[in-house]
Design a protein around this motif. Structure first.
Motif, PDB file in Angstrom:
ATOM      1  N   GLN A 388       0.827  -1.205   0.000  1.00 57.06           N
ATOM      2  CA  GLN A 388       0.000   0.000   0.000  1.00 57.06           C
ATOM      3  C   GLN A 388       0.867   1.262   0.000  1.00 57.06           C
ATOM      4  OE1 GLN A 388      -3.216   0.184  -0.426  1.00 57.06           O
ATOM      5  NE2 GLN A 388      -3.666  -2.020  -0.258  1.00 57.06           N
ATOM      6  N   GLU A 389       1.909   1.245   0.691  1.00 52.39           N
ATOM      7  CA  GLU A 389       2.807   2.403   0.743  1.00 52.39           C
ATOM      8  C   GLU A 389       3.424   2.673  -0.628  1.00 52.39           C
ATOM      9  OE1 GLU A 389       6.745   3.905   3.258  1.00 52.39           O
ATOM     10  OE2 GLU A 389       6.393   1.780   2.897  1.00 52.39           O
ATOM     11  N   ALA A 468      -5.527  17.440  -2.523  1.00 50.53           N
ATOM     12  CA  ALA A 468      -5.467  15.998  -2.818  1.00 50.53           C
ATOM     13  C   ALA A 468      -4.115  15.426  -2.415  1.00 50.53           C
ATOM     14  CB  ALA A 468      -5.737  15.755  -4.300  1.00 50.53           C
ATOM     15  N   LEU A 469      -3.076  16.199  -2.669  1.00 50.95           N
ATOM     16  CA  LEU A 469      -1.739  15.742  -2.284  1.00 50.95           C
ATOM     17  C   LEU A 469      -1.619  15.625  -0.772  1.00 50.95           C
ATOM     18  CD1 LEU A 469       1.142  15.003  -3.172  1.00 50.95           C
ATOM     19  CD2 LEU A 469       1.720  17.443  -3.048  1.00 50.95           C
ATOM     20  N   ASP A 470      -2.194  16.588  -0.055  1.00 53.10           N
ATOM     21  CA  ASP A 470      -2.158  16.516   1.405  1.00 53.10           C
ATOM     22  C   ASP A 470      -2.907  15.289   1.919  1.00 53.10           C
ATOM     23  OD1 ASP A 470      -0.718  18.827   1.420  1.00 53.10           O
ATOM     24  OD2 ASP A 470      -2.434  20.141   1.812  1.00 53.10           O
ATOM     25  N   ALA A 471      -4.033  14.973   1.287  1.00 50.08           N
ATOM     26  CA  ALA A 471      -4.776  13.776   1.696  1.00 50.08           C
ATOM     27  C   ALA A 471      -3.939  12.519   1.454  1.00 50.08           C
ATOM     28  CB  ALA A 471      -6.103  13.701   0.945  1.00 50.08           C
ATOM     29  N   LEU A 472      -3.262  12.506   0.291  1.00 52.95           N
ATOM     30  CA  LEU A 472      -2.389  11.359   0.022  1.00 52.95           C
ATOM     31  C   LEU A 472      -1.278  11.255   1.065  1.00 52.95           C
ATOM     32  CD1 LEU A 472      -2.069  11.547  -3.872  1.00 52.95           C
ATOM     33  CD2 LEU A 472      -3.233   9.771  -2.549  1.00 52.95           C
ATOM     34  N   TYR A 473      -0.744  12.396   1.435  1.00 49.64           N
ATOM     35  CA  TYR A 473       0.332  12.377   2.434  1.00 49.64           C
ATOM     36  C   TYR A 473      -0.183  11.918   3.798  1.00 49.64           C
ATOM     37  CZ  TYR A 473       4.257  14.441  -0.114  1.00 49.64           C
ATOM     38  OH  TYR A 473       5.305  14.643  -0.970  1.00 49.64           O
ATOM     39  N   HIS A 477       1.081   8.811   5.675  1.00 53.83           N
ATOM     40  CA  HIS A 477       1.588   8.880   7.047  1.00 53.83           C
ATOM     41  C   HIS A 477       0.974   7.783   7.913  1.00 53.83           C
ATOM     42  CE1 HIS A 477       2.995  10.547  10.802  1.00 53.83           C
ATOM     43  NE2 HIS A 477       1.746  10.582  11.255  1.00 53.83           N
ATOM     44  N   ARG A 478      -0.330   7.564   7.744  1.00 50.59           N
ATOM     45  CA  ARG A 478      -0.964   6.489   8.498  1.00 50.59           C
ATOM     46  C   ARG A 478      -0.360   5.143   8.139  1.00 50.59           C
ATOM     47  NH1 ARG A 478      -7.309   6.501   8.188  1.00 50.59           N
ATOM     48  NH2 ARG A 478      -6.856   4.744   9.605  1.00 50.59           N
ATOM     49  N   GLN A 480       2.611   4.596   6.832  1.00 45.17           N
ATOM     50  CA  GLN A 480       3.995   4.519   7.303  1.00 45.17           C
ATOM     51  C   GLN A 480       4.050   4.403   8.835  1.00 45.17           C
ATOM     52  OE1 GLN A 480       5.788   8.000   5.585  1.00 45.17           O
ATOM     53  NE2 GLN A 480       6.330   6.939   3.685  1.00 45.17           N
ATOM     54  N   THR A 481       3.092   5.069   9.497  1.00 44.66           N
ATOM     55  CA  THR A 481       3.044   4.943  10.946  1.00 44.66           C
ATOM     56  C   THR A 481       2.762   3.505  11.362  1.00 44.66           C
ATOM     57  OG1 THR A 481       2.290   7.228  11.171  1.00 44.66           O
ATOM     58  CG2 THR A 481       1.899   5.749  13.038  1.00 44.66           C
ATOM     59  N   ASP A 482       1.788   2.912  10.684  1.00 47.23           N
ATOM     60  CA  ASP A 482       1.482   1.519  11.002  1.00 47.23           C
ATOM     61  C   ASP A 482       2.645   0.613  10.635  1.00 47.23           C
ATOM     62  OD1 ASP A 482      -0.094  -0.398  12.075  1.00 47.23           O
ATOM     63  OD2 ASP A 482      -1.287  -0.756  10.267  1.00 47.23           O
ATOM     64  N   ILE A 483       3.273   0.948   9.484  1.00 50.56           N
ATOM     65  CA  ILE A 483       4.478   0.179   9.117  1.00 50.56           C
ATOM     66  C   ILE A 483       5.539   0.331  10.201  1.00 50.56           C
ATOM     67  CG2 ILE A 483       6.409   0.096   7.496  1.00 50.56           C
ATOM     68  CD1 ILE A 483       4.426   0.694   5.267  1.00 50.56           C
TER      69      ILE A 483
END
Length: 532
Positions: A388-389, A468-473, A477-478, A480-483
């Protein structure tokens, strides 16, 4: 006393009359430097001043004065100054007479050494007195020399015997102290061997505890590692349950060995305390031997001898000879008693070391199995999150490229708008009637309006793209945080496995051989009690 008769001459009062003298340019000459210029009366003092002078009535001369003046005149033929000096000192010049001019001319050249005059008998008596004093002083010196020689012989012999006795006493004392030093050194050697033996037994017991402590430390470390899990990964899974069970098993098997180690530690403290006293006594005896041997080496030609302040004083802490010997004997006997107690304790500790380690081995296997299973589940979840990342990062890259192109178009349109603004502003400077609204003016105005609309549209689109880019980020982040959570948990489990590799070595069975003499077990030099 001085008296001036006219502007060029003055008179000296000698007691027999005034003698005329020449006056110098700066001061009056004294009577021994007089220069006679004329005959003057000597019997009366001057009572007036002017071109002449007169004197008081003369006094008759006595027979003694007459005789003395005659003698002085006879000597004047040999030394003219003597007449003047004797006449002035004794004042025997005839009164009423007139001093002849040749006498005062000789007086001007006389000089007499001041001081007392002695007679010839006085001179002889002085020589005899000096000789007599010299004889007496030589006699006294000879007597003192004889007494000094006797004193030197007596004191020399006494000093030699005293030094011989002191040296003999020092040799005896050195021999006594050296015997005690050897006895204490032997006891120190035996004590060191016993301390080393007990230390090895204690070390073996500590190794057995350390094997269990190692398991306990590993289990606690694994639990501590897993406490660093974050957010959703903080779960009470089978791995945590097995780890807590392992801790309880380890703590149950530690207490007996720890008690034995404490006993060994106390006995070692007693042995080291006895050794400390024995070593201190031995060191003091070595220092005393060195000092006494240094005293033996001193002699009158030594370069490091000197006077000392109060050398015969009794220093603080001085003990009697019997007290000194009793102290050394007590230290030796105490060390021997502690060594016997240490031998008994070594046997008890050696028997307590051979306890089972199988419980810990079984629990270790169960814990590691649960840990490996949990790690496989964590790796699967982590693989999905990384896929997903990857897709999210690709979409973010495309969106960032689109935003970059929008910004470039906005920049180009902004430059075009600046050109149109500049053209319109420049045309406002046309003079007078030339400042008219022509077709170019209308065209530039329309261009400005069109460019401003285009820029607003581009900016709006850039804002939407940025959102849209901020939403993607945020989503990234979620992910990557979970990762990060999963990666952290997986790393912690991997650390647990790496830590538990210390326990992988199989346990070597410890079967110490029993010493039939000391009834204790011979411990290995290196630890043979390691847990798997």
């Amino acid at each position: 006393m001085w008296a001036q008769a006219d502007g060029s001459s003055c008179f000296a009062d000698t007691g027999l009359g005034f003698l005329p003298v020449e006056k110098s340019s700066s001061h009056l000459l004294r009577h021994r430097d007089l220069t006679c210029t004329e005959q003057v009366p000597l019997s009366a003092p001057v009572v007036g001043a002017g071109p002449g002078y007169h004197r008081a009535p003369p006094h008759p001369a006595s027979p003694a004065q007459t005789s003395h003046l005659a003698t002085a005149r006879s000597r004047a033929g040999e030394n003219p100054r003597m007449f003047v000096v004797e006449a002035l000192n004794s004042r025997h010049l005839p009164t009423g007479g007139v001093a002849p001019l040749h006498l005062f001319s000789k007086m001007a050249s006389l000089s007499v050494k001041p001081g007392q005059r002695f007679t010839l008998p006085d001179w002889k008596n002085n020589s005899l007195l000096i000789s007599a004093n010299a004889e007496q002083q030589r006699f006294n010196s000879h007597h003192i020399r004889q007494e000094g020689r006797v004193l030197r012989n007596d004191t020399g012999n006494q000093a030699k015997w005293d030094e011989h006795n002191s040296r003999t006493h020092l040799k005896d004392r050195i021999s006594t102290v050296d015997k005690w030093r050897e006895a204490l050194a032997k006891c120190l050697t035996d004590l060191d061997l016993e301390i080393d033996a007990l230390g090895k037994v204690k070390e073996a017991a500590e190794n057995a505890i350390q094997a269990k402590n190692l398991c306990l430390d590993v289990a606690i470390e694994c639990l501590t590692f897993r406490e660093s899990r974050r957010d959703i990964d903080v779960v009470r899974d089978p791995v945590e349950e097995e780890l807590h069970k392992e801790v309880k098993v380890i703590e149950k098997t530690k207490k007996e060995l720890q008690q034995r180690v404490d006993d060994a530690f106390r006995q070692l403290c007693l042995l080291k305390e006895a050794r400390q006293q024995l070593s201190c006594d031995h060191r003091h005896k070595v220092e005393a031997l060195e000092l006494d041997q240094q005293c033996m080496s001193f002699n009158p030609t030594s370069g490091n001898i000197s006077f000392k302040v109060n050398p015969t004083r009794i220093p603080d802490g001085t003990t009697a000879l019997s007290e000194w010997e009793l102290n050394s004997r007590c230290n030796k006997e105490r060390a021997e008693a502690e060594m016997r107690a240490s031998v008994d304790l070594r046997g008890a500790i050696t028997l307590a070391i051979a306890q089972t380690n199988n419980e810990l081995d079984a629990q270790r296997i169960a814990t590691e199995f649960a840990l490996r299973k949990r790690m496989r589940d964590m790796e699967a979840a982590l693989s999905e999150l990384r896929w997903q990342e990857k897709n999210t990062l690709e979409e973010i890259a495309e969106m960032e490229e689109e935003i970059r192109q929008l910004e470039e178009d906005i920049k180009k349109r902004t430059l075009d708008l600046k050109v149109a603004h500049t053209r319109l502003e420049t045309r406002t400077y046309r003079p007078h009637i030339e400042l008219c609204r022509d077709q170019a003016q209308f065209g530039l105005t329309d261009e400005v309006q069109q460019l401003e609309g285009i820029i607003r549209a581009l900016q709006q689109k850039r804002t939407e793209s940025q959102d849209a880019l901020d939403a993607l980020y945020r989503q990234l982040h979620r992910i990557q945080t979970d990762i990060g959570y999963k990666t952290n948990s997986l790393q912690l489990d991997n650390k647990c496995m790496d830590t538990r590799r210390k326990l992988v070595v199989p346990v070597e069975k410890f079967d110490p051989e029993v010493d039939a003499v000391s009834r204790t077990r011979n411990l290995p030099r290196e630890s043979q009690l390691e847990l798997a």
